[in-house]
Design a protein around this motif. Sequence first.
Motif, PDB file in Angstrom:
ATOM      1  N   ILE A  44       0.838  -1.212   0.000  1.00  0.00           N
ATOM      2  CA  ILE A  44       0.000   0.000   0.000  1.00  0.00           C
ATOM      3  C   ILE A  44       0.870   1.259   0.000  1.00  0.00           C
ATOM      4  N   ASP A  45       2.048   1.174   0.607  1.00  0.00           N
ATOM      5  CA  ASP A  45       2.932   2.346   0.665  1.00  0.00           C
ATOM      6  C   ASP A  45       3.330   2.816  -0.735  1.00  0.00           C
ATOM      7  N   ALA A  46       3.465   1.872  -1.668  1.00  0.00           N
ATOM      8  CA  ALA A  46       3.829   2.237  -3.041  1.00  0.00           C
ATOM      9  C   ALA A  46       2.739   3.083  -3.677  1.00  0.00           C
ATOM     10  N   LEU A  47       1.466   2.693  -3.421  1.00  0.00           N
ATOM     11  CA  LEU A  47       0.352   3.473  -3.954  1.00  0.00           C
ATOM     12  C   LEU A  47       0.255   4.825  -3.251  1.00  0.00           C
ATOM     13  N   ALA A  48       0.425   4.823  -1.926  1.00  0.00           N
ATOM     14  CA  ALA A  48       0.347   6.070  -1.165  1.00  0.00           C
ATOM     15  C   ALA A  48       1.395   7.071  -1.652  1.00  0.00           C
ATOM     16  N   SER A  49       2.587   6.577  -1.938  1.00  0.00           N
ATOM     17  CA  SER A  49       3.654   7.434  -2.439  1.00  0.00           C
ATOM     18  C   SER A  49       3.295   7.996  -3.812  1.00  0.00           C
ATOM     19  N   TYR A  50       2.699   7.149  -4.656  1.00  0.00           N
ATOM     20  CA  TYR A  50       2.303   7.598  -6.003  1.00  0.00           C
ATOM     21  C   TYR A  50       1.209   8.672  -5.930  1.00  0.00           C
ATOM     22  N   LEU A  51       0.276   8.504  -4.988  1.00  0.00           N
ATOM     23  CA  LEU A  51      -0.813   9.476  -4.853  1.00  0.00           C
ATOM     24  C   LEU A  51      -0.280  10.871  -4.540  1.00  0.00           C
ATOM     25  N   ASN A  52       0.843  10.932  -3.848  1.00  0.00           N
ATOM     26  CA  ASN A  52       1.439  12.232  -3.509  1.00  0.00           C
ATOM     27  C   ASN A  52       2.037  12.926  -4.721  1.00  0.00           C
ATOM     28  N   PRO A  66       1.391  11.958  -8.615  1.00  0.00           N
ATOM     29  CA  PRO A  66       0.965  11.147  -9.758  1.00  0.00           C
ATOM     30  C   PRO A  66       1.601  11.612 -11.071  1.00  0.00           C
ATOM     31  N   ALA A  67       1.844  10.662 -11.953  1.00  0.00           N
ATOM     32  CA  ALA A  67       2.435  10.981 -13.256  1.00  0.00           C
ATOM     33  C   ALA A  67       1.432  11.724 -14.125  1.00  0.00           C
TER      34      ALA A  67
END
Length: 339
Positions: free
Chosen positions: A100-108, A110-111
């Motif tokens: 989940i941390d990978a998604l949380a980091s991406y949300l901060n 996003p590409a």
Amino acid sequence: MDIKSAIKDIKAGKVSPLYLCYGTEKHQIQEFVKLLQDQLVDRDQRDFAVATYDLTETPVEVVVEEAETLPFLVPRKLIIVRDSSLFMAGKEGGKLEHKIDALASYLNNPADHSVLLFLVNGEKLDERKKIVKAMKAAGTVLSFMPLGQNELVEWVIRGVEKRGCRMDREAAETLIAANGVQMTSLAVEVDKLCLYAGEGGLIDSAVVEQLVARSTEQNVFVMVEHIAGLKLDKALSIFYELLKQREEPIKIAALIARQFRIMLQVKDLARQSYSQQQIASQLGLHPYAVKVAGEQARKFEAAQLKAILNDLAQLDYKMKTGGIDKVLGLELFLLKLGA
């Protein structure tokens, strides 16, 4: 943000890099996905620009990696993620372990070359989860729940108008009464009616009644409506038609019992000051069905509804044990009820 605002923004070219769509109205969600595809990607480029994942089969970190990877031969890509259980109560993704941390980091961060669209089949999100809060802060979260009566009628009329035909409110209500409230099947019936009417044609209640066949459930629904309105001849006419269609009397009795049970439940909850939407959520019904059941229930006292359900329980026992002929037993019940 509500659905109408989100759609308006998308059509104006203001597309969010993150969307989370949840709810039980699958047809509306499918329409939203189609809108995003049509706005973002040319039809002949979809093999390169659209990727679909299922979180019961794919870890979420793989989805994040896809979102971060530059698109090939297209300026932007759409990533559709289904069965997003990590946003709901319970174990995320079943047997799979998700980072989940990978998604949380991406949300901060996003590409800008990807649009990530999560689809959640459920009435509500788990607001206690950090990932839900992060998605709400970073992206666009949309709820797709069943439409109310007026909204559903207007949706049908708009669908007819988009196809170049005309339909009045009475005809739309007749269609919903005959078909039911499922938007997918309503859309199919609208297509059929518009093909019959032709460009610019008018679809009235008579056309709907002529072309739209009722399911057994809807026939029983209308039959109970006639009983509530003391129109016994019409109720019996539907009953005999169901018998001609070789419907099992025990099934008909069970569907009648279900409708009277709903009427009693709606009446009881309304007396406790529950709103129509709250009743629908409590009983797992469409708001339109709750409204009609409430109107039917007003024609009966609670004690009458309980007595009817008791009679149906006894009839069910006799029919299943051979204590009475099934057709005769149900016919006598309807005559007694009408009287």
